[in-house]
Design an enzyme around this catalytic site. Structure first.
Site, PDB file in Angstrom:
ATOM      1  N   THR A  85       0.823  -1.206   0.000  1.00 36.83           N
ATOM      2  CA  THR A  85       0.000   0.000   0.000  1.00 36.83           C
ATOM      3  C   THR A  85       0.858   1.257   0.000  1.00 36.83           C
ATOM      4  O   THR A  85       0.624   2.192  -0.764  1.00 36.83           O
ATOM      5  CB  THR A  85      -0.956   0.008   1.204  1.00 36.83           C
ATOM      6  OG1 THR A  85      -1.942  -1.029   1.016  1.00 36.83           O
ATOM      7  CG2 THR A  85      -1.670   1.345   1.348  1.00 36.83           C
TER       8      THR A  85
ATOM      9  N   ASN B 271      -5.310  -9.233  -8.124  1.00 38.87           N
ATOM     10  CA  ASN B 271      -5.363  -9.925  -6.841  1.00 38.87           C
ATOM     11  C   ASN B 271      -6.643 -10.723  -6.626  1.00 38.87           C
ATOM     12  O   ASN B 271      -6.691 -11.565  -5.728  1.00 38.87           O
ATOM     13  CB  ASN B 271      -5.212  -8.906  -5.703  1.00 38.87           C
ATOM     14  CG  ASN B 271      -6.224  -7.784  -5.788  1.00 38.87           C
ATOM     15  OD1 ASN B 271      -6.292  -7.076  -6.795  1.00 38.87           O
ATOM     16  ND2 ASN B 271      -7.018  -7.609  -4.746  1.00 38.87           N
TER      17      ASN B 271
ATOM     18  N   GLN C 297       1.148  -9.184  -6.242  1.00 35.01           N
ATOM     19  CA  GLN C 297       0.666 -10.561  -6.382  1.00 35.01           C
ATOM     20  C   GLN C 297       1.543 -11.411  -7.292  1.00 35.01           C
ATOM     21  O   GLN C 297       1.421 -12.636  -7.291  1.00 35.01           O
ATOM     22  CB  GLN C 297      -0.770 -10.561  -6.910  1.00 35.01           C
ATOM     23  CG  GLN C 297      -1.796 -10.101  -5.900  1.00 35.01           C
ATOM     24  CD  GLN C 297      -1.923 -11.036  -4.712  1.00 35.01           C
ATOM     25  OE1 GLN C 297      -1.567 -12.203  -4.779  1.00 35.01           O
ATOM     26  NE2 GLN C 297      -2.424 -10.502  -3.608  1.00 35.01           N
TER      27      GLN C 297
ATOM     28  N   SER D  62       5.411  -6.504  -1.765  1.00 34.13           N
ATOM     29  CA  SER D  62       5.072  -6.603  -0.344  1.00 34.13           C
ATOM     30  C   SER D  62       5.525  -7.939   0.215  1.00 34.13           C
ATOM     31  O   SER D  62       5.188  -9.000  -0.332  1.00 34.13           O
ATOM     32  CB  SER D  62       3.561  -6.434  -0.153  1.00 34.13           C
ATOM     33  OG  SER D  62       3.222  -6.444   1.210  1.00 34.13           O
TER      34      SER D  62
ATOM     35  N   HIS E 233       4.773  -9.771   2.874  1.00 34.68           N
ATOM     36  CA  HIS E 233       3.884 -10.788   3.454  1.00 34.68           C
ATOM     37  C   HIS E 233       3.109 -11.577   2.404  1.00 34.68           C
ATOM     38  O   HIS E 233       2.373 -12.504   2.743  1.00 34.68           O
ATOM     39  CB  HIS E 233       2.931 -10.154   4.471  1.00 34.68           C
ATOM     40  CG  HIS E 233       1.806  -9.356   3.890  1.00 34.68           C
ATOM     41  ND1 HIS E 233       0.517  -9.848   3.801  1.00 34.68           N
ATOM     42  CD2 HIS E 233       1.759  -8.102   3.387  1.00 34.68           C
ATOM     43  CE1 HIS E 233      -0.269  -8.920   3.271  1.00 34.68           C
ATOM     44  NE2 HIS E 233       0.461  -7.857   3.011  1.00 34.68           N
TER      45      HIS E 233
ATOM     46  N   THR F 182      12.739   5.476  10.811  1.00 30.00           N
ATOM     47  CA  THR F 182      13.739   4.489  11.203  1.00 30.00           C
ATOM     48  C   THR F 182      13.439   3.145  10.540  1.00 30.00           C
ATOM     49  O   THR F 182      12.323   2.637  10.623  1.00 30.00           O
ATOM     50  CB  THR F 182      13.755   4.308  12.733  1.00 30.00           C
ATOM     51  OG1 THR F 182      14.001   5.574  13.344  1.00 30.00           O
ATOM     52  CG2 THR F 182      14.830   3.316  13.158  1.00 30.00           C
TER      53      THR F 182
ATOM     54  N   CYS G 291      -8.500  -6.577   1.492  1.00 33.68           N
ATOM     55  CA  CYS G 291      -8.626  -5.144   1.772  1.00 33.68           C
ATOM     56  C   CYS G 291     -10.044  -4.631   1.561  1.00 33.68           C
ATOM     57  O   CYS G 291     -10.386  -3.549   2.028  1.00 33.68           O
ATOM     58  CB  CYS G 291      -7.658  -4.349   0.890  1.00 33.68           C
ATOM     59  SG  CYS G 291      -5.931  -4.681   1.235  1.00 33.68           S
TER      60      CYS G 291
END
Length: 380
Positions: free
Chosen positions: A70, A149, A178, A198, A200, A236, A322
């Site tokens: 995102t 997706n 994806q 991404s 995950h 950070t 989502c």
């Protein structure tokens, strides 16, 4: 338990979890600190960046760490729009993008930008000709996802990229969230300017992601803060998550070499088995991504089917994670011409390299066993 919701998120590899724990126990210093302890953390980031660049076939200087898909999508789209608005205010995307792209474009419309949302065909594919027709003198960005997706359609991003080489003032962003680890996407040939990934989605940890930015391109940052990530993404760095992400990407790409054919076999079995069931409609194209199947049982709401399977220890989803709680029909299926009522019936199976043919067979057996009860509820 059978987990068929891998497009929503994957289970982190054990080795990934171990790396994350080790880094946070032993190298927890701020990578920006001047002391040697901070220098050790910075070195780990540098090595992770090099490893990811090697896997993606790009330069380490082109890899920027984010909190996930995102943020990467928003940074690419909004960062480009704000940086180059003096050049033009027109953006081209498709009608089936992930909410992080679609809603980012909607927000830019509120800021005075114009956005063209390209249609797709019945297979969920955008046409390269439509991209070319939509280009205007004031166009500054084209954003097209690689793999949808929800239905798994693979967009012709290489052809679009080659087309856009004829328009050097237009940047090209690809949402590769994806596709990473399943469908190769060349970054080394220079046809893509921005690419979002991404962790995950390939057995890394939530909260870590990548934005590839082709060398020489400047964008406006979304966060004001320190000078991390060359001032592109202040904050950070999540050292442990980033090192774990590099390991997850490497492990997934290694598994791709040995396990992709089995994933394709599982998908073919599921396609054939689902098509043999009365009242089942499959919306995913035959030639789609190897890990996604979108289907519906006539008259049975997707959420009813999801919960019925959940009671048997099988987990899949409706639309994308989502959007699943918004109680709205799939925007992707509507764009494909599926009637709104039918679009509300769809569910998605999404595989990983960890899934087995035995799980697929058990799923089909369980689905057939549940059908009399589900369809009886439908008739009421």
């Amino acid at each position: 338990m059978i987990y068929f919701d891998n497009s929503a998120t994957t289970k982190p590899y054990k080795e990934v979890m171990e790396s994350f724990l080790k880094i946070n126990e032993n190298f927890y210093a701020n990578p920006s600190s001047l002391h040697s302890f901070g220098g050790q953390a910075e070195k780990l980031l540098t090595e992770a960046r090099k490893q990811i660049a090697s896997l993606l076939r790009c330069k380490p200087s082109e890899v920027f760490f984010t909190s996930g898909g995102t943020e990467s999508n928003n940074l690419a789209i909004k960062g480009t729009a704000l940086q180059y608005r003096h050049r033009g205010n027109h953006i081209i995307t498709t009608s089936i993008e992930h909410p992080s792209v679609h809603n980012a474009c909607r927000q830019l419309e509120d800021l005075g930008f114009e956005v063209t949302y390209l249609p797709v065909d019945k297979k969920g594919m955008v046409r390269v000709e439509d991209v070319e027709k939509a280009i205007r003198p004031e166009t500054i960005l084209v954003s097209v996802m690689h793999v949808n997706n929800e239905i798994g359609s693979i967009q012709p991003v290489e052809e679009i990229g080659k087309l856009l080489k004829n328009f050097p003032k237009i940047f090209f962003h690809v949402d590769h969230v994806q596709g990473a680890g399943k469908i190769p996407l060349p970054l080394s040939d220079g046809i893509i300017d921005f690419c979002s990934i991404s962790a995950h989605k390939f057995h890394g940890l939530k909260g870590t992601g990548i934005l590839y930015i082709k060398e020489g391109i400047r964008i406006s940052p979304l966060f004001s803060g320190g000078s991390q990530e060359k001032n592109v993404r202040s904050g950070t760095e999540n050292t442990g998550g980033i090192v774990a992400m590099a390991k997850a990407l490497r492990m997934t790409m290694e598994k791709q070499k040995t396990a992709l054919k089995e994933m394709e076999n599982i998908r073919r079995y599921l396609f054939k088995s689902l098509r043999s069931i009365e009242d089942v409609t499959i919306y995913s194209p035959d030639s789609g991504a190897p890990h996604i199947i979108n289907f519906a049982i006539s008259g049975v709401r997707g959420e009813v089917l999801v919960h019925a399977l959940e009671s048997k220890g099988i987990f899949l989803s409706t639309t994308s994670a989502c959007s699943s709680r918004q109680n709205q029909p799939s925007r992707t299926l509507l764009a494909m011409g599926v009637p709104e009522k039918e679009a509300d019936f769809s569910v998605r199976i999404s595989l990983s390299y960890e899934n087995t043919m035995e799980e697929a067979k058990e799923f089909i057996t369980t689905l057939k066993e549940l059908l009399p009860t589900i369809t009886k509820t439908k008739r009421r």
